[in-house]
Design a protein around this motif. Structure first.
Motif, mmCIF file in Angstrom:
data_model
loop_
_atom_site.group_PDB
_atom_site.id
_atom_site.type_symbol
_atom_site.label_atom_id
_atom_site.label_comp_id
_atom_site.label_asym_id
_atom_site.label_seq_id
_atom_site.Cartn_x
_atom_site.Cartn_y
_atom_site.Cartn_z
ATOM 1 N N ASP A 45 -4.929 5.609 -0.924
ATOM 2 C CA ASP A 45 -4.928 5.343 -2.560
ATOM 3 C C ASP A 45 -5.641 7.100 -3.301
ATOM 4 O OD1 ASP A 45 -6.187 3.475 -4.994
ATOM 5 O OD2 ASP A 45 -8.020 5.003 -4.409
ATOM 6 N N LEU A 46 -5.100 7.737 -4.850
ATOM 7 C CA LEU A 46 -4.979 8.348 -5.148
ATOM 8 C C LEU A 46 -5.021 8.327 -6.903
ATOM 9 C CD1 LEU A 46 -4.202 11.537 -5.090
ATOM 10 C CD2 LEU A 46 -2.040 11.272 -5.633
ATOM 11 N N ASP A 47 -6.105 8.821 -7.748
ATOM 12 C CA ASP A 47 -6.757 8.259 -8.864
ATOM 13 C C ASP A 47 -6.362 10.251 -9.535
ATOM 14 O OD1 ASP A 47 -8.033 8.828 -10.716
ATOM 15 O OD2 ASP A 47 -10.313 9.485 -10.003
ATOM 16 N N LEU A 48 -5.788 9.611 -10.239
ATOM 17 C CA LEU A 48 -5.417 10.241 -10.715
ATOM 18 C C LEU A 48 -5.386 9.880 -12.598
ATOM 19 C CD1 LEU A 48 -1.065 9.508 -9.721
ATOM 20 C CD2 LEU A 48 -1.970 11.340 -9.290
ATOM 21 N N GLY A 49 -6.899 9.677 -12.551
ATOM 22 C CA GLY A 49 -6.859 10.153 -14.184
ATOM 23 C C GLY A 49 -6.601 8.240 -15.108
ATOM 24 N N ALA A 50 -5.553 8.424 -15.452
ATOM 25 C CA ALA A 50 -5.686 7.350 -16.955
ATOM 26 C C ALA A 50 -4.817 6.395 -16.031
ATOM 27 C CB ALA A 50 -4.384 7.959 -17.636
ATOM 28 N N VAL A 51 -4.323 6.475 -14.425
ATOM 29 C CA VAL A 51 -3.625 5.458 -13.512
ATOM 30 C C VAL A 51 -3.959 5.908 -12.049
ATOM 31 C CG1 VAL A 51 -1.517 5.246 -15.223
ATOM 32 C CG2 VAL A 51 -1.375 6.742 -13.405
ATOM 33 N N ARG A 52 -4.143 5.093 -11.357
ATOM 34 C CA ARG A 52 -4.235 4.967 -9.881
ATOM 35 C C ARG A 52 -2.910 4.692 -9.279
ATOM 36 N NH1 ARG A 52 -9.683 5.690 -8.479
ATOM 37 N NH2 ARG A 52 -8.987 5.292 -6.765
ATOM 38 N N LEU A 53 -2.160 5.196 -7.870
ATOM 39 C CA LEU A 53 -1.226 5.480 -7.333
ATOM 40 C C LEU A 53 -2.077 4.978 -5.148
ATOM 41 C CD1 LEU A 53 1.706 5.481 -7.413
ATOM 42 C CD2 LEU A 53 1.839 8.246 -6.396
ATOM 43 N N SER A 54 -1.263 3.858 -5.104
ATOM 44 C CA SER A 54 -1.648 3.877 -3.778
ATOM 45 C C SER A 54 -0.524 3.465 -2.908
ATOM 46 C CB SER A 54 -2.645 2.860 -4.085
ATOM 47 O OG SER A 54 -3.642 2.446 -4.647
ATOM 48 N N ARG A 55 -0.890 3.702 -1.822
ATOM 49 C CA ARG A 55 0.645 3.216 -0.782
ATOM 50 C C ARG A 55 -0.678 2.469 0.349
ATOM 51 N NH1 ARG A 55 2.866 8.369 1.855
ATOM 52 N NH2 ARG A 55 1.319 7.908 2.627
ATOM 53 N N PHE A 56 0.597 1.452 0.603
ATOM 54 C CA PHE A 56 -0.381 0.122 1.765
ATOM 55 C C PHE A 56 0.970 -0.639 2.487
ATOM 56 C CE2 PHE A 56 -2.095 -0.085 -2.953
ATOM 57 C CZ PHE A 56 -3.195 -1.242 -2.524
ATOM 58 N N THR A 57 0.893 0.299 4.124
ATOM 59 C CA THR A 57 1.204 -0.022 4.928
ATOM 60 C C THR A 57 1.376 -1.451 5.970
ATOM 61 O OG1 THR A 57 2.069 2.240 5.506
ATOM 62 C CG2 THR A 57 2.915 0.656 6.381
ATOM 63 N N PHE A 58 1.397 -2.514 6.550
ATOM 64 C CA PHE A 58 1.133 -3.462 6.631
ATOM 65 C C PHE A 58 1.922 -4.610 7.484
ATOM 66 C CE2 PHE A 58 1.597 -4.270 2.170
ATOM 67 C CZ PHE A 58 2.264 -5.894 1.998
ATOM 68 N N SER A 59 1.074 -5.293 8.308
ATOM 69 C CA SER A 59 1.855 -6.530 8.744
ATOM 70 C C SER A 59 2.554 -7.268 7.731
ATOM 71 C CB SER A 59 1.167 -6.640 9.641
ATOM 72 O OG SER A 59 1.036 -5.832 11.205
ATOM 73 N N PRO A 60 3.461 -8.044 7.892
ATOM 74 C CA PRO A 60 4.027 -9.165 7.144
ATOM 75 C C PRO A 60 3.000 -10.058 6.130
ATOM 76 C CG PRO A 60 5.700 -8.960 8.231
ATOM 77 C CD PRO A 60 4.530 -7.795 9.161
ATOM 78 N N VAL A 61 2.178 -9.883 5.393
ATOM 79 C CA VAL A 61 1.457 -10.907 5.403
ATOM 80 C C VAL A 61 1.689 -12.004 3.986
ATOM 81 C CG1 VAL A 61 -1.270 -9.865 5.709
ATOM 82 C CG2 VAL A 61 -0.245 -9.832 3.827
ATOM 83 N N LEU A 62 0.661 -13.021 3.381
ATOM 84 C CA LEU A 62 1.187 -14.053 2.443
ATOM 85 C C LEU A 62 0.053 -14.279 1.607
ATOM 86 C CD1 LEU A 62 2.522 -15.740 0.339
ATOM 87 C CD2 LEU A 62 1.510 -17.451 2.182
ATOM 88 N N SER A 63 0.419 -13.258 0.532
ATOM 89 C CA SER A 63 -1.098 -12.919 -0.633
ATOM 90 C C SER A 63 -0.942 -14.144 -2.040
ATOM 91 C CB SER A 63 -1.026 -11.504 -1.278
ATOM 92 O OG SER A 63 -2.219 -11.365 -2.321
ATOM 93 N N LEU A 164 7.167 8.673 -7.541
ATOM 94 C CA LEU A 164 5.763 8.347 -7.081
ATOM 95 C C LEU A 164 5.892 8.513 -6.176
ATOM 96 C CD1 LEU A 164 6.380 4.600 -9.413
ATOM 97 C CD2 LEU A 164 4.277 6.973 -9.728
ATOM 98 N N SER A 165 6.485 8.058 -4.618
ATOM 99 C CA SER A 165 6.940 8.613 -3.095
ATOM 100 C C SER A 165 6.996 9.731 -3.523
ATOM 101 C CB SER A 165 8.066 8.065 -2.817
ATOM 102 O OG SER A 165 9.011 7.143 -3.123
ATOM 103 N N THR A 166 7.508 10.794 -3.952
ATOM 104 C CA THR A 166 6.949 12.294 -3.557
ATOM 105 C C THR A 166 5.461 12.504 -3.647
ATOM 106 O OG1 THR A 166 9.342 13.332 -4.747
ATOM 107 C CG2 THR A 166 7.368 14.950 -4.389
ATOM 108 N N LEU A 167 4.737 12.425 -5.387
ATOM 109 C CA LEU A 167 3.458 12.575 -5.560
ATOM 110 C C LEU A 167 2.290 11.606 -4.207
ATOM 111 C CD1 LEU A 167 1.767 13.046 -8.059
ATOM 112 C CD2 LEU A 167 1.753 11.102 -9.427
ATOM 113 N N ILE A 168 2.702 10.795 -3.765
ATOM 114 C CA ILE A 168 1.797 10.368 -3.088
ATOM 115 C C ILE A 168 1.765 11.228 -1.799
ATOM 116 C CG2 ILE A 168 2.978 8.502 -1.840
ATOM 117 C CD1 ILE A 168 -0.009 7.657 -2.654
ATOM 118 N N THR A 169 3.037 12.013 -1.343
ATOM 119 C CA THR A 169 3.194 12.361 0.142
ATOM 120 C C THR A 169 2.579 13.583 -0.747
ATOM 121 O OG1 THR A 169 4.865 11.080 0.393
ATOM 122 C CG2 THR A 169 4.843 13.191 1.135
#
Length: 326
Positions: A45-63, A164-169
């Motif tokens: 989870d990354l706080d970018l001020g006006a927005v937030r950017l998150s990366r979720f890696t997980f086993s398959p789920v139904l939400s 977005l991919s580069t930023l979170i990395t």
């Protein structure tokens, strides 16, 4: 930047940990999975001020997010997800799509159903969380994009996806002062991408100069919250407009200019209070860092805004982190 992983929890408790974390930190939802004994998950989870950017890696789920979940809590966000691994089936309103390595937009203020599937047992998505009030496009127009696959293999969507991919990395190697500016860029690119999908690439935002000036002002405020001399008059002078004009730009905004400055400082200080690198710093140091004149003034404003003192907020966060990590 916060990284948490189910690997720190016992195998039997990992799925429950993931459910609790998503519902408390993202939004209330119901999650189900076919296999929970070997469940894997990691959240960045990354706080970018006006927005937030998150990366979720997980086993398959139904939400599932129902009307009952909406009543329990709604962050009031558009969530623009880039599916980087596996696939997502998204249902919202009367639309459904399956997204693989593309973008998809959802609205946390409406019921929805998401299902992730991964060939190798893992699903991954990078999610840009945009407050509804921060997206300078008409809500009735944006609704037409919900749960619709946005191909990200060319043009503006591809630029946004790569960013977005580069930023979170690369975020760990960025200075904290840089992140707010990068958040503004992410919001600009997301706005341009969505406006293009709506067929109005030259109208982002739709109200042209006034909206653009408002965004410039907000970006300036977010980037200078640590300046104790930041006031509405300073903002107006910096943008060569009158104070009356500045107030006019914010007439339709959720808060006034002064409230935006105060709220922004409180949010940054609130986040700093629980960052690992500043967890031992005195409250007064953090207050001064974000433009408050004294620890007393900061504590009073913090309590008025959040109902607890800065010290109580820090203690609760430390307890929460300790519980998650076992």
């Amino acid at each position: 930047m916060l990284d948490v992983s189910a690997a720190a929890v016992s195998c039997r408790g990992r799925f429950e940990w993931f459910c609790d974390t998503v519902s408390s930190d993202l939004m209330p939802v119901s999650l189900s999975a076919r296999h929970t004994d070997d469940f894997q998950a990691k959240i960045t989870d990354l706080d970018l001020g006006a927005v937030r950017l998150s990366r979720f890696t997980f086993s398959p789920v139904l939400s599932r997010r129902t009307s009952a979940h909406l009543r329990r809590g709604d962050p009031g966000q558009y969530q623009l997800a880039l599916v980087t691994r596996g696939s997502f089936r998204i249902s919202q309103g009367h639309r459904e799509s399956v997204t693989v390595r593309d973008l998809v937009l959802t609205d946390t203020s409406c019921p929805m159903e998401n299902e992730g599937a991964g060939i190798d047992g893992q699903v991954e998505a990078v999610v840009l969380q945009i407050p509804r009030s921060a997206l300078p496009l008409r809500p009735e127009s944006v609704d037409a994009l919900l749960a619709r696959r946005i191909p990200a293999d060319s043009g503006t969507p591809a630029v946004l996806g790569d960013f977005l991919s580069t930023l979170i990395t690369q975020a760990p190697s960025c200075r904290r002062s840089e992140l707010a500016g990068l958040g503004s860029i992410a919001l600009d690119l997301a706005t341009a991408c969505l406006a293009q999908q709506l067929g109005s690439p030259h109208q982002a935002p739709a109200e042209a100069r006034a909206q653009e000036m408002t965004r410039r002002v907000v970006r300036f405020i977010d980037n200078n919250l640590g300046d104790p001399d930041l006031t509405p008059q300073t903002v107006a002078d910096r943008h060569n407009i009158s104070l009356r004009c500045l107030y006019g730009l914010f007439r339709d905004q959720p808060v006034s200019v002064a409230a935006r400055i105060r709220q922004g400082r409180l949010e940054r200080a609130r986040a700093d209070l629980v960052r690992p690198e500043s967890i031992r710093q005195p409250v007064q140091t953090i207050a001064f860092r974000w433009g408050f004149s004294s620890a007393t003034a900061f504590s009073r404003a913090f309590r008025d805004a959040y109902g607890i003192t800065p010290t109580e907020h820090r203690a609760a966060a430390v307890h929460r982190i300790a519980r998650r990590t076992g």
